[in-house]
Design a protein around this motif. Structure first.
Motif, mmCIF file in Angstrom:
data_model
loop_
_atom_site.group_PDB
_atom_site.id
_atom_site.type_symbol
_atom_site.label_atom_id
_atom_site.label_comp_id
_atom_site.label_asym_id
_atom_site.label_seq_id
_atom_site.Cartn_x
_atom_site.Cartn_y
_atom_site.Cartn_z
ATOM 1 N N THR A 43 2.373 15.302 -10.080
ATOM 2 C CA THR A 43 2.916 14.098 -9.803
ATOM 3 C C THR A 43 4.356 14.757 -8.862
ATOM 4 O OG1 THR A 43 4.149 13.116 -11.489
ATOM 5 C CG2 THR A 43 2.604 12.117 -10.570
ATOM 6 N N HIS A 71 0.663 16.451 -6.002
ATOM 7 C CA HIS A 71 1.605 15.390 -4.964
ATOM 8 C C HIS A 71 2.127 15.163 -3.692
ATOM 9 C CE1 HIS A 71 -0.470 12.516 -8.668
ATOM 10 N NE2 HIS A 71 -1.110 14.101 -8.455
ATOM 11 N N THR A 73 5.220 13.722 -1.382
ATOM 12 C CA THR A 73 5.943 12.062 -0.989
ATOM 13 C C THR A 73 6.751 11.997 -0.166
ATOM 14 O OG1 THR A 73 7.346 12.104 -2.743
ATOM 15 C CG2 THR A 73 4.890 11.383 -3.493
ATOM 16 N N VAL A 98 -2.790 15.421 -3.518
ATOM 17 C CA VAL A 98 -2.489 13.986 -3.067
ATOM 18 C C VAL A 98 -1.579 13.368 -2.747
ATOM 19 C CG1 VAL A 98 -2.874 11.915 -5.043
ATOM 20 C CG2 VAL A 98 -3.618 14.440 -5.933
ATOM 21 N N VAL A 99 -1.736 13.099 -1.564
ATOM 22 C CA VAL A 99 -0.917 12.713 -0.907
ATOM 23 C C VAL A 99 -0.741 10.912 -0.419
ATOM 24 C CG1 VAL A 99 -0.378 12.671 1.564
ATOM 25 C CG2 VAL A 99 -1.653 14.262 0.705
ATOM 26 N N LEU A 100 0.887 10.999 -0.873
ATOM 27 C CA LEU A 100 0.739 9.512 -0.949
ATOM 28 C C LEU A 100 2.365 9.350 -0.301
ATOM 29 C CD1 LEU A 100 0.754 10.374 -4.827
ATOM 30 C CD2 LEU A 100 -0.405 8.372 -3.748
ATOM 31 N N GLY A 102 4.890 7.615 -1.949
ATOM 32 C CA GLY A 102 5.283 6.843 -3.456
ATOM 33 C C GLY A 102 6.667 6.120 -3.391
ATOM 34 N N HIS A 118 -0.575 7.444 5.844
ATOM 35 C CA HIS A 118 -1.519 8.136 6.629
ATOM 36 C C HIS A 118 -0.691 8.691 7.951
ATOM 37 C CE1 HIS A 118 -0.092 5.462 10.414
ATOM 38 N NE2 HIS A 118 0.000 4.590 9.460
ATOM 39 N N GLY A 137 -4.180 7.510 -1.836
ATOM 40 C CA GLY A 137 -4.430 6.076 -2.786
ATOM 41 C C GLY A 137 -5.054 5.361 -2.693
ATOM 42 N N HIS A 143 -2.311 -3.250 -3.515
ATOM 43 C CA HIS A 143 -1.337 -3.042 -3.330
ATOM 44 C C HIS A 143 0.087 -4.229 -4.056
ATOM 45 C CE1 HIS A 143 2.751 -0.756 -1.970
ATOM 46 N NE2 HIS A 143 2.322 0.122 -3.172
ATOM 47 N N ASP A 152 -4.850 -4.496 3.089
ATOM 48 C CA ASP A 152 -4.705 -2.796 1.966
ATOM 49 C C ASP A 152 -5.773 -2.440 2.275
ATOM 50 O OD1 ASP A 152 -2.658 -2.032 0.294
ATOM 51 O OD2 ASP A 152 -3.731 -2.294 -1.504
ATOM 52 N N ARG A 155 -5.234 -0.663 5.925
ATOM 53 C CA ARG A 155 -4.935 0.729 5.234
ATOM 54 C C ARG A 155 -5.159 1.728 5.086
ATOM 55 N NH1 ARG A 155 -1.662 -2.207 9.453
ATOM 56 N NH2 ARG A 155 -0.431 -3.333 8.351
ATOM 57 N N GLU A 158 -7.457 3.662 7.378
ATOM 58 C CA GLU A 158 -6.255 4.232 8.548
ATOM 59 C C GLU A 158 -6.306 5.905 7.981
ATOM 60 O OE1 GLU A 158 -2.287 2.811 10.880
ATOM 61 O OE2 GLU A 158 -2.357 1.823 9.049
ATOM 62 N N LYS A 159 -5.504 5.725 6.227
ATOM 63 C CA LYS A 159 -4.802 7.066 5.454
ATOM 64 C C LYS A 159 -6.797 7.730 5.865
ATOM 65 C CE LYS A 159 -4.086 5.208 1.690
ATOM 66 N NZ LYS A 159 -2.980 5.274 0.658
ATOM 67 N N ILE A 168 -7.757 7.784 -4.728
ATOM 68 C CA ILE A 168 -7.988 8.017 -5.948
ATOM 69 C C ILE A 168 -7.640 6.649 -6.737
ATOM 70 C CG2 ILE A 168 -7.479 8.625 -7.874
ATOM 71 C CD1 ILE A 168 -7.228 11.745 -7.041
ATOM 72 N N GLN A 170 -5.086 3.147 -8.390
ATOM 73 C CA GLN A 170 -4.422 3.047 -9.079
ATOM 74 C C GLN A 170 -5.761 2.660 -11.051
ATOM 75 O OE1 GLN A 170 -2.228 3.204 -10.532
ATOM 76 N NE2 GLN A 170 -0.251 2.822 -8.825
HETATM 77 P P1 FAD Z 1 0.723 3.905 1.733
HETATM 78 O O1 FAD Z 1 -0.667 3.639 1.566
HETATM 79 O O2 FAD Z 1 1.478 3.970 2.405
HETATM 80 O O3 FAD Z 1 0.579 2.312 0.790
HETATM 81 C C1 FAD Z 1 2.244 1.749 0.807
HETATM 82 C C2 FAD Z 1 1.588 0.182 1.533
HETATM 83 O O4 FAD Z 1 2.198 -0.502 2.753
HETATM 84 C C3 FAD Z 1 0.667 -0.763 1.181
HETATM 85 O O5 FAD Z 1 0.661 -1.962 0.739
HETATM 86 C C4 FAD Z 1 -0.408 -1.097 2.136
HETATM 87 O O6 FAD Z 1 -0.613 -2.155 2.238
HETATM 88 C C5 FAD Z 1 0.800 -0.771 3.832
HETATM 89 N N1 FAD Z 1 0.951 0.369 4.841
HETATM 90 C C6 FAD Z 1 -0.100 1.058 4.814
HETATM 91 N N2 FAD Z 1 0.012 1.600 6.073
HETATM 92 C C7 FAD Z 1 0.208 0.877 6.529
HETATM 93 C C8 FAD Z 1 0.916 0.224 8.209
HETATM 94 N N3 FAD Z 1 0.261 1.559 9.011
HETATM 95 N N4 FAD Z 1 1.730 -1.001 8.973
HETATM 96 C C9 FAD Z 1 1.857 -1.399 7.395
HETATM 97 N N5 FAD Z 1 1.674 -1.680 6.483
HETATM 98 C C10 FAD Z 1 0.895 -0.401 5.893
HETATM 99 N N6 FAD Z 1 4.000 7.191 -6.693
HETATM 100 C C11 FAD Z 1 5.123 8.452 -6.413
HETATM 101 O O7 FAD Z 1 6.533 8.495 -6.525
HETATM 102 N N7 FAD Z 1 4.724 9.935 -6.979
HETATM 103 C C12 FAD Z 1 3.599 10.248 -7.345
HETATM 104 O O8 FAD Z 1 3.179 11.148 -7.662
HETATM 105 C C13 FAD Z 1 2.579 9.449 -7.086
HETATM 106 N N8 FAD Z 1 0.992 9.520 -7.445
HETATM 107 C C14 FAD Z 1 0.205 8.843 -7.416
HETATM 108 C C15 FAD Z 1 -1.111 8.780 -7.857
HETATM 109 C C16 FAD Z 1 -1.958 8.339 -7.375
HETATM 110 C C17 FAD Z 1 -3.229 8.501 -7.807
HETATM 111 C C18 FAD Z 1 -1.757 6.488 -6.732
HETATM 112 C C19 FAD Z 1 -2.895 5.639 -7.032
HETATM 113 C C20 FAD Z 1 -0.104 6.117 -7.355
HETATM 114 C C21 FAD Z 1 0.960 6.867 -6.981
HETATM 115 N N9 FAD Z 1 1.952 6.545 -7.896
HETATM 116 C C22 FAD Z 1 2.882 8.103 -6.692
HETATM 117 C C23 FAD Z 1 2.330 5.884 -6.796
HETATM 118 C C24 FAD Z 1 2.444 5.511 -5.408
HETATM 119 O O9 FAD Z 1 3.158 6.232 -4.613
HETATM 120 C C25 FAD Z 1 3.306 4.253 -4.662
HETATM 121 O O10 FAD Z 1 1.710 3.081 -5.229
HETATM 122 C C26 FAD Z 1 3.121 3.695 -3.399
HETATM 123 O O11 FAD Z 1 3.646 2.161 -3.390
HETATM 124 C C27 FAD Z 1 2.909 3.404 -1.657
HETATM 125 O O12 FAD Z 1 2.010 4.710 -2.244
HETATM 126 P P2 FAD Z 1 0.375 5.283 -0.819
HETATM 127 O O13 FAD Z 1 0.176 6.810 -0.511
HETATM 128 O O14 FAD Z 1 -0.702 4.385 -1.392
HETATM 129 O O15 FAD Z 1 1.122 4.142 -0.331
#
Ligand code: FAD
Length: 280
Positions: A43, A71, A73, A98-100, A102, A118, A137, A143, A152, A155, A158-159, A168, A170
């Motif tokens: 992570t 990962h 972020t 793993v691209v997040l 964060g 994305h 994620g 979410h 969701d 979104r 979009e990714k 992957i 939650q």
């Molecule tokens: P996004 O895909 O950007 O989504 C976040 C929120 O924004 C969602 O509610 C989505 O619906 C919304 N959204 C997305 N795109 C848009 C858009 N274009 N316009 C408006 N709203 C939008 N966290 C860490 O800090 N470090 C880690 O290493 C880490 N590892 C993880 C591994 C896994 C497998 C998972 C599932 C989660 C992990 N997390 C980690 C947690 C994660 O960073 C959080 O859940 C974070 O709040 C969302 O990340 P995401 O990449 O899903 O974000």
């Protein structure tokens, strides 16, 4: 079920902070190697604060012969600093990430370069082409910040459209959440694998804390069963291993091709449920 029935198995770690934690992590990696994981993922703390910890841990595990991947972020990163980090991972032979987005508070954003995951997926594709296989994620129980399940999933699409290869989830304990999510994703045109993320049960209080933070529901029946074993760690772990192994059996029957395990750097809870799952 046998290991070969899982087309994917991966284990997630977090970067250790002390030499002792590092030794423990290596011991865990060594123990879990018996399951022939596809990768160990490490992570990445929010805001860029633990970035070196991730890179160091990935490098250290790779030097010990394990296929470790990071990962990634976003935080206060510029495009240039992100590209230079990607180049370092490419240099040490990393194949997947793993691209997040964060979990970053508004007060820690710093110089905002990426708003959503994305955008980071797009950046990696633009800068590195197909050098890395990208995992993102997703959230069968939605979410916590999303307006609705449908939004969701849009979104997530979009990714995937930006170039993600695999999703992957939650972790969750409600087995019905997965097939319903899978159906919704397929209807939305998401064709990539959706690997369930699985949380072994080792510590009742920690599980509650994590679940509250990330929006994972602990069903009432499970909460009651775990609470009644809260003060007997052996019983709690044995019961937890059974629950998680059963959950995995259901997920595989419902179309999962493999699993990703949130190990919390501990070997035993993961070994316990996998021993039950892979013996059956
Ligand atoms: P996004 O895909 O950007 O989504 C976040 C929120 O924004 C969602 O509610 C989505 O619906 C919304 N959204 C997305 N795109 C848009 C858009 N274009 N316009 C408006 N709203 C939008 N966290 C860490 O800090 N470090 C880690 O290493 C880490 N590892 C993880 C591994 C896994 C497998 C998972 C599932 C989660 C992990 N997390 C980690 C947690 C994660 O960073 C959080 O859940 C974070 O709040 C969302 O990340 P995401 O990449 O899903 O974000």
């Amino acid at each position: 079920m046998e290991r070969s029935d899982l087309s994917h198995l991966s284990f997630e770690f977090f970067p250790p902070k002390t030499p002792r934690e590092t030794r423990n992590l290596l011991r865990t990696a060594n123990r879990l190697a018996e399951f022939h994981p596809d990768f160990y993922s490490v992570t990445h703390g929010a805001g860029g604060s633990a970035r070196e910890g991730t890179l160091e841990t990935v490098s250290m595990l790779r030097e010990h012969g394990y296929n470790a991947i990071p990962h990634i972020t976003w935080g206060g990163d510029t495009r240039e600093s992100m590209v230079s980090l990607l180049a370092r991972y490419a240099d040490i032979g990393v194949s997947d990430m793993v691209v997040l987005r964060g979990d970053v508070g508004e007060d820690t954003l710093g110089e905002i370069s990426f708003r959503h995951a994305h955008e980071l997926v797009s950046l990696i594709r633009e800068e590195m082409g197909n050098r890395f296989r990208l995992h993102v994620g997703c959230y069968p129980e939605m979410h916590p910040e999303a307006e609705s399940i449908d939004v969701d999933i849009d979104r997530l699409k979009e990714k995937v459209d930006a170039g993600a290869d695999c999703c992957i989830t939650q972790y969750f304990f409600n087995p019905d959440a997965y097939p319903a999510f899978l159906d919704n994703c397929r209807q939305a045109g998401i064709r990539k694998p959706i690997l369930p993320g699985v949380m072994p049960i080792a510590n009742f209080q920690k599980l509650i804390q994590f679940s509250e933070k990330c929006g994972a529901e602990i069903p009432r029946w499970l909460m009651m069963q775990l609470r009644s074993r809260e003060h007997d760690p052996d019983q709690l772990r044995a019961y937890g291993a059974d629950v998680v192994a059963n959950l995995c059996r259901r997920l595989m029957a419902d179309g999962a091709s493999g699993i990703h395990v949130y190990t919390l750097n501990l070997a035993r809870p993961t070994q316990a449920f996998l021993a039950l799952l892979l013996d059956s």
